[in-house]
Design an enzyme around this catalytic site. Structure first.
Site, short mmCIF file in Angstrom:
data_model
loop_
_atom_site.label_atom_id
_atom_site.label_comp_id
_atom_site.label_asym_id
_atom_site.label_seq_id
_atom_site.Cartn_x
_atom_site.Cartn_y
_atom_site.Cartn_z
N GLU A 215 -22.96 -62.96 -72.36
CA GLU A 215 -23.16 -61.55 -72.74
C GLU A 215 -24.29 -60.89 -71.98
O GLU A 215 -24.24 -59.69 -71.69
CB GLU A 215 -23.43 -61.44 -74.25
CG GLU A 215 -22.20 -61.62 -75.13
CD GLU A 215 -21.98 -63.07 -75.56
OE1 GLU A 215 -22.50 -63.99 -74.90
OE2 GLU A 215 -21.28 -63.27 -76.56
N ALA B 125 -15.28 -61.47 -76.41
CA ALA B 125 -14.81 -60.18 -76.89
C ALA B 125 -14.14 -59.47 -75.72
O ALA B 125 -14.47 -59.74 -74.56
CB ALA B 125 -15.97 -59.37 -77.43
N GLU C 149 -18.60 -68.14 -80.08
CA GLU C 149 -18.98 -67.80 -81.46
C GLU C 149 -17.86 -68.16 -82.43
O GLU C 149 -18.12 -68.63 -83.55
CB GLU C 149 -19.30 -66.30 -81.55
CG GLU C 149 -20.56 -65.95 -80.75
CD GLU C 149 -20.85 -64.46 -80.75
OE1 GLU C 149 -20.07 -63.72 -80.11
OE2 GLU C 149 -21.82 -64.04 -81.38
N GLY D 88 -17.84 -64.30 -77.44
CA GLY D 88 -17.20 -64.30 -78.75
C GLY D 88 -16.32 -65.53 -78.97
O GLY D 88 -16.08 -65.93 -80.11
#
Ligand code: DAK
Length: 259
Positions: A133, A65, A113, A110
């Site tokens: 993260e 992200a 993911e 992300g």
């Protein structure tokens, strides 16, 4: 449709989505997440598409992200950012066409993911995976805590999530995170080969099998078997089923039309 942060091409029933913010290592900002959601939904509804490949432009697949964007958000906006991310990843689950991640480089946070949201993953020897993260005071929030244990088991998912460790493609292969590892220059060619094989099969059968396989991770065996029976019953009356069986019996190659 033109996208700002994605490149989308379609040829021979195969759509390729290239994440295209190379200067930011293809980090997922709000715009990318919205565009990805839109692209997956459009390609899912396009008769000229039977398989989707997602890859990254430059040296990253997706480095997570967008930390710079997240850092500026207030709580309300952060919640909508999360919702946007989860929605984009879930669009891949809901898409009835197979979505393959061709992981060319960093697939972190992300990005890992996103790769996990795809039906399966292929990797270049240069690929790196991880959930960093925890280094940022966060944890995977685009579905990673739910999808990683389903694919690599709770123990490996926990170790990667709690330590933030980065693993290479060989280790990703060993733990079942990716199906195959290829030399970097061969990744897209090999991904195309697999996509072409899938695209040559009966599209409705492939679509129904995707939804049935997804159920395996989401429900009990009994409910999954009931779903499989109904999904199979829907495939039986298709023209492609008649074509496939007739082609076998008459020793010829089947031509599937997705009907
Ligand atoms: N966000 C924004 N910019 C990024 C970025 C990222 N994730 N990753 C890289 N960049 C930018 C760098 O800032 C740099 O920009 P400039 O300084 O040139 O302006 C440019 O991309 C090139 O990066 P580097 O100079 O760092 O390149 P290196 O080759 O040296 O290193 C790297 C590559 C990928 C190892 C490194 O950039 C890196 O460690 N990046 C961050 C990886 C990371 O921590 N990813 C996880 C992000 S957090 C949640 C929902 C979702 C999430 C969390 C919670 N909720 C629901 C609660 C998800 C979180 C994440 O994914």
């Amino acid at each position: 449709m033109a996208y700002q942060d994605l490149e989308v091409t379609i040829a021979d029933y195969i759509a390729t989505i290239t994440m295209n913010r190379p200067k930011a290592m293809n980090a997922l900002n709000s715009n990318v997440l919205t565009e990805l959601d839109t692209a997956i939904n459009k390609l899912g509804a396009d008769d000229q598409v039977r398989v989707i490949i997602i890859t990254g432009g430059g040296k990253a697949f997706v480095a997570g992200a967008d930390i710079k964007e997240m850092n500026e958000l207030n709580l309300i906006d952060f919640r909508s950012f999360i919702a946007r991310g989860q929605k984009a990843m879930y669009a891949i689950d809901l898409c009835e066409k197979p979505v393959i991640a061709a992981v060319n480089g960093f697939a972190l946070g992300g990005g890992c993911e996103l790769a996990l949201a795809c039906d399966f993953r292929l990797a270049s020897e240069k690929a790196k995976f991880g959930f960093p993260e925890v280094n940022l005071g966060l944890f995977p929030g685009f579905g990673g805590t739910q999808r990683a244990p389903r694919f690599i088991g709770r123990g490996m998912a926990s170790e990667l999530t709690f330590t933030g460790a980065m693993i290479d493609a060989a280790e990703a292969l060993r733990i079942g995170l990716v199906n195959h590892v290829y030399p970097a220059d061969d990744l897209m060619e090999e991904a195309m080969k697999i996509a072409k094989t899938i695209a040559s099969k009966a599209p409705i059968a492939v679509a129904r099998s995707k939804t049935a396989i997804k159920m395996a991770g989401d429900t009990t065996l009994e409910a999954g078997l009931a779903f499989e029976r109904e999904a199979m019953a829907l495939v039986f009356p298709t023209k492609d089923r008649a074509e496939g069986m007739d082609a076998f019996i008459n020793k010829r190659k089947a031509e599937f039309k997705g009907e």
